[in-house]
Design an enzyme around this catalytic site. Structure first.
Site, PDB file in Angstrom:
ATOM      1  N   TRP A 157      52.435  -9.925 -26.281  1.00  9.69           N
ATOM      2  CA  TRP A 157      52.349 -11.274 -26.690  1.00  9.69           C
ATOM      3  C   TRP A 157      53.545 -11.582 -27.716  1.00  9.69           C
ATOM      4  O   TRP A 157      54.073 -12.676 -27.531  1.00  9.69           O
ATOM      5  CB  TRP A 157      51.005 -11.671 -27.306  1.00  9.69           C
ATOM      6  CG  TRP A 157      50.939 -12.966 -27.816  1.00  9.69           C
ATOM      7  CD1 TRP A 157      50.335 -14.126 -26.969  1.00  9.69           C
ATOM      8  CD2 TRP A 157      51.077 -13.805 -29.113  1.00  9.69           C
ATOM      9  NE1 TRP A 157      50.435 -15.394 -27.687  1.00  9.69           N
ATOM     10  CE2 TRP A 157      51.106 -15.027 -29.031  1.00  9.69           C
ATOM     11  CE3 TRP A 157      51.574 -13.092 -30.352  1.00  9.69           C
ATOM     12  CZ2 TRP A 157      51.153 -15.824 -30.008  1.00  9.69           C
ATOM     13  CZ3 TRP A 157      51.799 -13.872 -31.303  1.00  9.69           C
ATOM     14  CH2 TRP A 157      51.554 -15.131 -31.359  1.00  9.69           C
ATOM     15  N   GLY A 169      49.164 -13.041 -21.721  1.00  8.59           N
ATOM     16  CA  GLY A 169      48.292 -12.662 -22.723  1.00  8.59           C
ATOM     17  C   GLY A 169      47.886 -13.808 -23.504  1.00  8.59           C
ATOM     18  O   GLY A 169      47.027 -13.398 -24.468  1.00  8.59           O
ATOM     19  N   ASP A 170      48.360 -14.924 -23.658  1.00  3.65           N
ATOM     20  CA  ASP A 170      48.163 -15.933 -24.480  1.00  3.65           C
ATOM     21  C   ASP A 170      47.022 -16.934 -23.883  1.00  3.65           C
ATOM     22  O   ASP A 170      47.075 -17.322 -23.004  1.00  3.65           O
ATOM     23  CB  ASP A 170      49.345 -17.019 -24.423  1.00  3.65           C
ATOM     24  CG  ASP A 170      49.158 -18.037 -25.643  1.00  3.65           C
ATOM     25  OD1 ASP A 170      49.696 -17.708 -26.896  1.00  3.65           O
ATOM     26  OD2 ASP A 170      48.634 -19.060 -25.313  1.00  3.65           O
ATOM     27  N   LEU A 171      45.963 -16.789 -25.193  1.00  2.00           N
ATOM     28  CA  LEU A 171      44.712 -17.165 -24.468  1.00  2.00           C
ATOM     29  C   LEU A 171      44.816 -18.850 -24.191  1.00  2.00           C
ATOM     30  O   LEU A 171      44.272 -19.252 -23.204  1.00  2.00           O
ATOM     31  CB  LEU A 171      43.679 -17.197 -25.830  1.00  2.00           C
ATOM     32  CG  LEU A 171      42.218 -17.699 -25.426  1.00  2.00           C
ATOM     33  CD1 LEU A 171      41.645 -17.057 -24.224  1.00  2.00           C
ATOM     34  CD2 LEU A 171      41.262 -17.583 -26.911  1.00  2.00           C
TER      35      LEU A 171
END
Length: 187
Positions: A86, A105-107
């Protein structure tokens, strides 16, 4: 959620570091005592990671990242204990201004994909890569729009984005309610 609070805490710590250092350069970070860095809000783990990163810069292993291709940048940064995918994605997008980064991977980006593409659950990295393929080599832009979809009006993340764009948080833009652009679904 808790993840957002952690990100805000990290952002606050970075802001305090920047205030204390004026220009955050490895030589100045190396001169600071652990006590001073802890007063800036760094936990023991983050302090260790900052020390690792500082040492990597001072040794030259992170020199000229801007001249390296994405794979070389990723490999150089991942080799530093405390730097993960990230962080690498954010560095490549916002520091190196790389146009084709997809932070799977960034929500917030994941939630944006879920909403925009009408998915029934949060997408896996593989699904995101497939859906984003038509947008290459501009997936950094796509990622930013997906992140914005997940940014509710009035949230700290939204206010920070408005401030960065020169808008007043809490005031509606003169153009009316901000809407994300209509993006084709890659069909």
């Amino acid at each position: 959620g808790a993840g957002g609070a952690v990100q805000l805490d990290a952002a606050e710590a970075a802001s305090q570091l920047d205030t204390n250092l004026h220009k955050m350069v490895p030589e100045k970070v190396a001169e600071l005592s652990d006590e001073v860095l802890r007063e800036c809000g760094l936990s023991g783990g983050k302090l260790s990671y900052i020390r690792n990163l500082t040492q990597s810069f001072l040794e030259g292993s992170l020199d000229d990242l801007h001249t390296k291709d994405d794979a070389a940048v990723r490999a150089a940064l991942i080799a530093v204990k405390g730097i993960g995918p990230w962080t690498v994605d954010m560095f490549m997008m916002f520091t190196l201004n790389r146009p084709d980064v997809l932070p799977t991977g960034d929500l917030g980006v994941c939630k944006g994909f879920e909403e925009h593409f009408g998915l029934k659950s949060r997408p896996t990295p593989k699904v995101m890569e497939q859906l984003a393929a038509p947008y290459a080599p501009y997936r950094s832009c796509l990622s930013w729009y997906m992140w914005r979809i997940d940014t509710p009006r009035g949230s700290p993340k939204k206010k920070a984005a408005q401030k960065a764009e020169g808008e007043s948080p809490g005031k509606k833009a003169k153009r009316g309610k901000a809407q994300p652009p209509v993006l084709p679904r890659g069909e």
